[in-house]
Design an enzyme around this catalytic site. Structure first.
Site, PDB file in Angstrom:
ATOM      1  N   LYS A 126      32.649  47.792  49.376  1.00 58.07           N
ATOM      2  CA  LYS A 126      31.330  48.418  49.524  1.00 58.07           C
ATOM      3  C   LYS A 126      31.190  48.876  50.982  1.00 58.07           C
ATOM      4  O   LYS A 126      31.756  49.889  51.347  1.00 58.07           O
ATOM      5  CB  LYS A 126      30.242  47.471  49.038  1.00 58.07           C
ATOM      6  CG  LYS A 126      30.358  47.314  47.509  1.00 58.07           C
ATOM      7  CD  LYS A 126      29.332  46.465  46.858  1.00 58.07           C
ATOM      8  CE  LYS A 126      29.480  46.574  45.354  1.00 58.07           C
ATOM      9  NZ  LYS A 126      29.567  45.290  44.670  1.00 58.07           N
TER      10      LYS A 126
ATOM     11  N   SER B  45      21.954  43.607  42.939  1.00 53.30           N
ATOM     12  CA  SER B  45      22.323  45.020  43.055  1.00 53.30           C
ATOM     13  C   SER B  45      21.409  45.972  42.296  1.00 53.30           C
ATOM     14  O   SER B  45      21.403  47.166  42.576  1.00 53.30           O
ATOM     15  CB  SER B  45      23.760  45.216  42.593  1.00 53.30           C
ATOM     16  OG  SER B  45      23.894  44.802  41.261  1.00 53.30           O
TER      17      SER B  45
ATOM     18  N   HIS C 242      26.765  42.919  48.352  1.00 55.22           N
ATOM     19  CA  HIS C 242      25.890  43.987  48.863  1.00 55.22           C
ATOM     20  C   HIS C 242      25.239  43.619  50.205  1.00 55.22           C
ATOM     21  O   HIS C 242      24.400  44.374  50.697  1.00 55.22           O
ATOM     22  CB  HIS C 242      24.802  44.325  47.835  1.00 55.22           C
ATOM     23  CG  HIS C 242      25.289  45.177  46.707  1.00 55.22           C
ATOM     24  ND1 HIS C 242      25.407  46.543  46.811  1.00 55.22           N
ATOM     25  CD2 HIS C 242      25.703  44.859  45.465  1.00 55.22           C
ATOM     26  CE1 HIS C 242      25.856  47.032  45.667  1.00 55.22           C
ATOM     27  NE2 HIS C 242      26.049  46.027  44.830  1.00 55.22           N
TER      28      HIS C 242
HETATM   29  C1  PLP Z   1      30.330  44.891  43.487  1.00 61.33           C
HETATM   30  C2  PLP Z   1      30.228  43.435  43.285  1.00 61.33           C
HETATM   31  C3  PLP Z   1      31.360  42.669  43.025  1.00 61.33           C
HETATM   32  C4  PLP Z   1      32.703  43.292  42.767  1.00 61.33           C
HETATM   33  O1  PLP Z   1      33.319  43.728  43.931  1.00 61.33           O
HETATM   34  P1  PLP Z   1      34.678  44.572  43.832  1.00 61.33           P
HETATM   35  O2  PLP Z   1      35.290  44.386  45.170  1.00 61.33           O
HETATM   36  O3  PLP Z   1      34.271  45.974  43.540  1.00 61.33           O
HETATM   37  O4  PLP Z   1      35.481  43.979  42.737  1.00 61.33           O
HETATM   38  C5  PLP Z   1      31.224  41.292  42.930  1.00 61.33           C
HETATM   39  N1  PLP Z   1      30.024  40.711  43.082  1.00 61.33           N
HETATM   40  C6  PLP Z   1      28.903  41.413  43.322  1.00 61.33           C
HETATM   41  C7  PLP Z   1      27.603  40.710  43.496  1.00 61.33           C
HETATM   42  C8  PLP Z   1      28.963  42.808  43.416  1.00 61.33           C
HETATM   43  O5  PLP Z   1      27.857  43.501  43.659  1.00 61.33           O
END
Ligand code: PLP
Length: 393
Positions: A241, A182, A210
């Site tokens: 996301k 990310s 992502h």
């Molecule tokens: C954003 C993210 C999460 C967390 O996701 P949520 O649904 O917001 O808890 C977990 N793993 C990765 C790699 C992320 O980028």
């Protein structure tokens, strides 16, 4: 206040002095290409709303209609009385979308990692984890009690070496990696990681938070991107996301999903996703199934913005996804840059140590299908103006 708590005030002061204290901005508008932030209308270059679904009329309507029928709360954990037909439908449809045997949902992607890793490995076992994996993977690994071996970022040779040295000392082994990282926007070499994991008889898990709704055909994710169908044991995903809602999903091998329904602690001891969340996710999924239009637009926007930014002289690091790091070097410069952008009407966050290494501070721009061409042009204009003013380009 008791003296037992004075350390907290001291620590907060330290954070402020080091410029590491989070000052959180408040939005008073829906998520979209533009936001009202602290009372000011600004171009949104921050959110993970890749496809613009967070405020999509069909998604909002689906949540409203479901609330009319089912109310709001699930009222129990899934195993007691919290599983509604909506939850089952979402899981079946997610599995079909991803072309896997089964799927199980959780309250968030973070919870999905905490749920899955300790259900698969324990004290006697070993985990091989990319050194830049997400915090929720790191926490899931720690909770499991297994030995954790960090391998060099996106380095299948180093993973192979680590497995060669450690695998035979443990009954079970898990290889876990982020799909898209990310902070840099690079993609794990999952095809090569798969070969290495298979050679050493390790379970393979990818966290595609992502990549869900971004990579692969119509947003089917990293496994589809590499055409590894049936080869990756588990894909963790988030519904918060690209899906634009909130929730987590684990998709893949049917036996693992069945096991998680018996053993995953956030499934057994924390209530189900709410009704509007579940219905909204179903609507987002329907939009993804019906057309690749939004995913295509996301990539067109990404190509346009990144090409233009490179042309005017910005360094975008090694990103190959809509995550666009604008490399600036030192943290104070990144903070000053972000502040100047905000004054000009662009909301983009500065990211510094410890989230990224020292000297690698950056502004992270998140491109979305919600952006119109003129939004991206406006953003470019302001980035160029601030870049020149601060002698970055
Ligand atoms: C954003 C993210 C999460 C967390 O996701 P949520 O649904 O917001 O808890 C977990 N793993 C990765 C790699 C992320 O980028």
């Amino acid at each position: 206040m008791t003296s037992a708590l004075t350390w907290i005030g001291d620590e907060i002061q330290n954070l402020k002095a080091a410029g590491l204290y989070n000052r959180i901005r408040t939005l008073s508008s829906p998520q979209g290409a533009w936001l009202v932030v602290d009372g000011k209308k600004v171009l949104n270059f921050c959110s993970n709303n890749y496809l613009g679904l967070a405020n999509h009329p069909k998604v909002v309507q689906a949540a409203q209609a479901a609330m009319e029928k089912y109310g709001v709360g699930p009222a129990a954990v899934r195993t007691i009385a919290g599983t509604m037909d909506l939850h089952i439908e979402l899981e079946k449809r997610l599995a079909a979308f991803k072309g896997v045997e089964a799927a199980i949902t959780f309250q968030s992607g973070f919870n999905a990692n905490l749920a899955t890793i300790p259900a698969l490995v324990g004290k006697e076992d070993v985990i091989f984890s990319d050194e830049l994996n997400h915090a929720s993977i790191i926490d899931g690994c720690r909770l499991s009690g297994a030995k954790i071996v960090r391998y060099n970022h996106c380095d299948p040779q180093d993973l192979d070496k680590a497995l060669f040295e450690e695998r035979r000392n443990h009954p079970r082994a898990l290889v876990v990696t982020d799909g898209v990282f990310s902070m840099d926007g690079d993609i794990a070499p999952l095809d090569q990681i798969y070969e290495v994991a298979r050679k050493h008889d390790a379970i393979l898990m990818v966290d595609d938070a992502h990549g869900e709704g971004v990579l692969g055909k119509g947003g089917r994710g990293i496994v589809d991107h590499y055409d590894l169908h049936g080869k990756v044991d588990i894909e963790v995903g988030t519904l918060s996301k690209a899906f634009g809602v909130v929730g987590g999903v684990v998709a893949g091998n049917g036996l693992i999903v069945e096991w998680l329904r018996q053993r995953a602690r956030p499934f057994l001891f924390s209530s189900a996703m709410t009704v509007p969340d579940t219905a909204a996710c179903l609507a987002s999924l329907e939009i993804l199934e019906s057309s690749t239009e939004l995913v295509d637009r996301l990539w067109e926007n990404t190509r346009f913005f990144k090409d233009e930014m490179r042309k005017v002289g910005f360094d975008l690091g090694k990103s190959v996804t809509p995550i666009t790091p604008v490399m600036l070097g030192e943290a104070p410069l990144a903070q000053e840059f972000s502040k100047a952008l905000f004054e000009e009407g662009v909301f983009a966050m500065a990211i510094g140590f410890p989230t990224v290494p020292r000297g690698k501070a950056r502004i992270r721009v998140m491109i979305s299908a919600a952006h119109q061409q003129e939004d991206l042009e406006r953003g470019l204009e302001i980035f160029t103006k601030v870049g020149k003013k601060l002698s970055v380009i």
